[in-house]
Design an enzyme around this catalytic site. Structure first.
Site, PDB file in Angstrom:
ATOM      1  N   ASP A   1       0.839  -1.190   0.000  1.00  0.00           N
ATOM      2  CA  ASP A   1       0.000   0.000   0.000  1.00  0.00           C
ATOM      3  C   ASP A   1       0.881   1.249   0.000  1.00  0.00           C
ATOM      4  O   ASP A   1       1.844   1.347   0.772  1.00  0.00           O
ATOM      5  CB  ASP A   1      -0.891  -0.029   1.242  1.00  0.00           C
ATOM      6  CG  ASP A   1      -1.819   1.159   1.336  1.00  0.00           C
ATOM      7  OD1 ASP A   1      -2.733   1.269   0.506  1.00  0.00           O
ATOM      8  OD2 ASP A   1      -1.623   1.980   2.260  1.00  0.00           O
TER       9      ASP A   1
ATOM     10  N   GLU B   1       1.767  -0.432  -5.060  1.00  0.00           N
ATOM     11  CA  GLU B   1       0.827   0.642  -5.368  1.00  0.00           C
ATOM     12  C   GLU B   1       1.722   1.871  -5.549  1.00  0.00           C
ATOM     13  O   GLU B   1       2.181   2.457  -4.572  1.00  0.00           O
ATOM     14  CB  GLU B   1      -0.168   0.861  -4.236  1.00  0.00           C
ATOM     15  CG  GLU B   1      -1.199   1.929  -4.575  1.00  0.00           C
ATOM     16  CD  GLU B   1      -2.163   2.221  -3.434  1.00  0.00           C
ATOM     17  OE1 GLU B   1      -3.336   2.533  -3.717  1.00  0.00           O
ATOM     18  OE2 GLU B   1      -1.751   2.136  -2.258  1.00  0.00           O
TER      19      GLU B   1
END
Length: 724
Positions: free
Chosen positions: A363, A399
């Site tokens: 993330d 990401e």
């Protein structure tokens, strides 16, 4: 110093060892069984190990051994199941970033299991949370004991060596990812026993795995399963953090997803889940959140790292009271610091070697790649991953952005990594809603995004293609809503993006209009088929294959209810069952035909003297596209994939050959004539897929001659196999 009650002498603390960090049960000196405790707390003045009995009685044991800023000790007789925490002593000087407060019980960053829940009363804050002058509240130390209100770490003993486990080791080019939430995927599944729903054991159940197998996915990407906490603003509104992007324990499986208990049982249950998925040929990828923690900004709670060494763990601003926030969550871990980097890499290796997982999706990975300020692809984090003998062998997905300046880094991560490709998402959404100004970007996206990834030895599978993710509209909502409807989140519909690139097909939200609903289902078939035929690694979101809806909520992070859970009753409705069958059908085609999962970028040239170019693009007139065509608006494109010209060889060194295909994508609202390319491209074509049809069983087998016209239905994808 308080010690154990009941008049008993506190146990002895032997010197122990500084490594490994955390609490490890083992046999110590003289054959004595016990647990070694080790905590890095740079700058601390003293550390107390706190042991808790079932009734909450606390024993405080000073750790007097200090080696390289690691406080350690071996406690004979402490076994698996023991609950514990730490109190760390030091200066309270928020103006210089020092926030030690021994009144607060702290979770071990290396705890492998956590017992209890985070409720965040005022006592768990290091400062006086409700101080009248909020602008200085973080500078006033709170002296109340937090131990009764916070979870405890649990000593875990598990000598499982994974000798019998067989990892699938699916090559990247053959991978199909299915993003799911452990709780949400299983919570309403009628085939899973009720006591197992919402848990790791539920995901391991044959009913859950059977659906994954029928679809044909090769990997599940689990939304965060590290122990996480709920934010105070959600608890005040009677809500909870459902997605879990608020980690506080990087070694502990989230206890709320365990059916068998929280005194260490969650470790074994998670491992059994991984084994069951491996036995089915399915890899396990974890969505991990190492960029920030649940302690938030300076007004957040004191749960672990803040009280152990605030300055050592977090990036601080020049005004050291404040946190550098590249995540939008209040704080950012200071990954440049060696002991923070060790925490992250130790955690990653633990989940691979001891918990059996096959990869990670990071993330806000750009936040991890920052050096002192800017994103740096030579940063310590990326350098350590690149040379680590364990981590460099697993699947790594970035990401590739964060919320700070210069944080958008799509296409920039080094060759070891794959990336979420949001440019694929945007181009495909825009094409099917009729918003692309031309088809240049679409051409790159459908064929592996060579403009982003054809450097440094990267391959088409560096692009993780997705149209939807957990964050945003579901696929059904993408064709049913043009505006977000997040009122249930309690934030005045201000949360969530307003840039959805969606089209509601003529009515906002659920509709009784049969034509609107038929068009929406056709658009779903178009989007799913486009995704699964594109070069790169496709990622599906759980439930999109069966028409799952969140009622227009594009930020359901706090909806631990029917909004966020997968509604399995949809499969009882023929239209959604057929969508699921289409998804499985296209995935079967993908698995069967190597031309649809290429390991090298297209060259646009013939690979053999007597071959055709490996890739060709055609206009509606059956002519190859010119440069001028790429710059013109177009609702229809033809994509020819040559199976005779696939670069590379198979495992035995033989050339790889396959059928050739022509895919026709037509986003126009009226049928269109398309002239099929004739020789040398093909003598004739066999229709394989037609997304204009609700039932695909009637589509295959129709044969069309090359160099003749074909009527393409409005808003549809046709896939045709070249007949030799």
């Amino acid at each position: 110093m308080p010690a154990v009650g009941h008049g008993r002498r506190p146990p002895a603390v032997w010197p122990g060892t500084p490594m490994p960090l955390g609490a490890r049960f083992r046999v110590g000196p003289d054959g004595m069984a016990g647990t070694n405790f080790a905590l890095w707390a740079g700058g601390a003045e003293a550390v107390e190990l706190c042991l808790f009995e079932e009734d909450g009685t606390e024993t405080r044991l000073p750790l007097t051994e200090l080696t390289h800023e690691i406080w350690h000790g071996f406690v004979p007789g402490v076994r698996a199941g023991q609950r514990y925490g730490y109190r760390v002593h030091g200066r309270w000087d928020p103006w210089t970033g020092a926030r030690w407060n021994a009144a607060k019980l702290l979770l071990d960053p290396y705890a492998r299991a956590v017992d209890g829940s985070f409720t965040l009363p005022a006592e768990v804050y290091g400062h006086v949370r409700d101080w009248p002058q909020q602008q200085v509240a973080d500078t006033v130390r709170d002296e109340r004991d937090s131990a009764p209100y916070v979870p405890k770490g649990v000593v875990v003993h598990d000598d499982d060596d994974w000798a019998e486990d067989r990892r699938p080791k699916t090559p990247w080019a053959d991978t199909v990812i299915y993003e799911l939430h452990v709780r949400g995927f299983t919570r309403l599944h009628p085939g899973i026993p009720e006591e197992l729903r919402g848990t790791y054991a539920g995901l391991a159940h044959p009913a859950a795995i059977g659906h994954l197998k029928r679809l044909g996915v090769t990997a599940v990407e689990l939304l965060p399963v590290h122990q996480f906490a709920h934010e105070d603003h959600l608890l005040r509104r009677g809500l909870h953090n459902y997605w879990g992007y608020n980690s506080i324990g990087y070694f502990a499986p989230h206890a709320g997803y365990c059916a068998s208990g929280t005194a260490g049982q969650q470790v074994g249950e998670f491992k059994r889940m991984v084994r069951a998925l491996h036995d089915a040929g399915i890899e396990v990828i974890l969505d991990v959140v190492y960029n920030h923690t649940a302690e938030a900004g300076e007004l957040g709670p004191m749960l672990s790292l803040r009280g152990i060494d605030n300055r050592g763990y977090y990036r601080l601003q020049s005004d050291a009271r404040r946190y550098a926030d590249y995540t939008g969550c209040g704080n950012t871990l200071h990954v440049v610091q060696p002991n923070v980097l060790r925490l992250i890499t130790d955690s990653l290796r633990y989940w691979v070697t001891e918990m059996g997982v096959d990869g990670f999706r990071f993330d806000l990975a750009a936040a991890l790649a920052r050096s002192m300020h800017d994103v740096d692809m030579l940063s310590p984090f990326l350098a350590v991953i690149a040379q680590d003998p364990v981590l460099r062998r697993v699947k790594l997905i970035a990401e590739p952005w964060d919320v700070g300046n210069g944080g958008y880094q799509v296409g920039a991560f080094p060759p070891l990594w794959t990336e979420w490709n949001d440019r694929y998402r945007d181009a495909v959404r825009d094409f099917w809603r009729g918003a692309l100004p031309d088809v240049r970007d679409l051409g790159y996206r459908l064929t592996g995004s060579s403009d982003l990834y054809a450097w440094g030895g990267r391959r088409p599978y560096a692009s993780v293609n997705f149209i939807t993710a957990h964050d945003g509209f579901t696929l059904r909502d993408l064709v049913s809503y043009e505006q977000k409807h997040n009122e249930a989140n309690g934030e005045g519909n201000r949360d969530g993006t307003s840039d959805n690139r969606s089209w509601n097909c003529g009515a906002e939200g659920e509709s009784d209009d049969a034509q609107v609903n038929a068009l929406r289902r056709r658009q779903l078939r178009n989007l799913l088929t486009t995704l699964l035929l594109s070069t790169g690694v496709p990622m599906l979101v759980a439930g999109d294959e069966m028409g799952r809806t969140q009622g227009g909520n594009n930020n359901a992070y706090c909806q631990d209810n029917e909004v966020g859970w997968l509604d399995w009753s949809l499969l009882e409705q023929p239209q959604w069952r057929e969508l699921t069958e289409l998804t499985a059908r296209v995935l079967t085609l993908r698995h069967t035909h190597p031309v649809l999962r290429r390991r090298a970028f297209f060259s646009g040239r013939a690979q053999a003297p007597d071959g055709l170019r490996d890739l060709a693009w055609f206009t509606r007139q059956g002519a190859e596209m010119t440069e001028e065509d790429w710059y013109a608006p177009a609702a229809t494109v033809g994509l020819y994939l040559s199976g005779r010209d696939i670069p590379g060889r198979d495992a035995r060194g033989e050339p790889v050959t396959d059928d050739s295909f022509l895919a026709v994508l037509h986003a126009g609202d009226r049928p269109a004539d398309f002239r099929l390319p004739g020789p040398p491209w093909a003598q004739s074509y066999e229709l394989v897929l037609d997304t204009a049809r609700e039932d695909q069983s009637t589509a295959p087998g129709t044969v069309h001659r090359g160099d003749t016209g074909l009527t393409v239905p409005a808003r549809s994808v046709l896939l045709l196999r070249v007949r030799e």
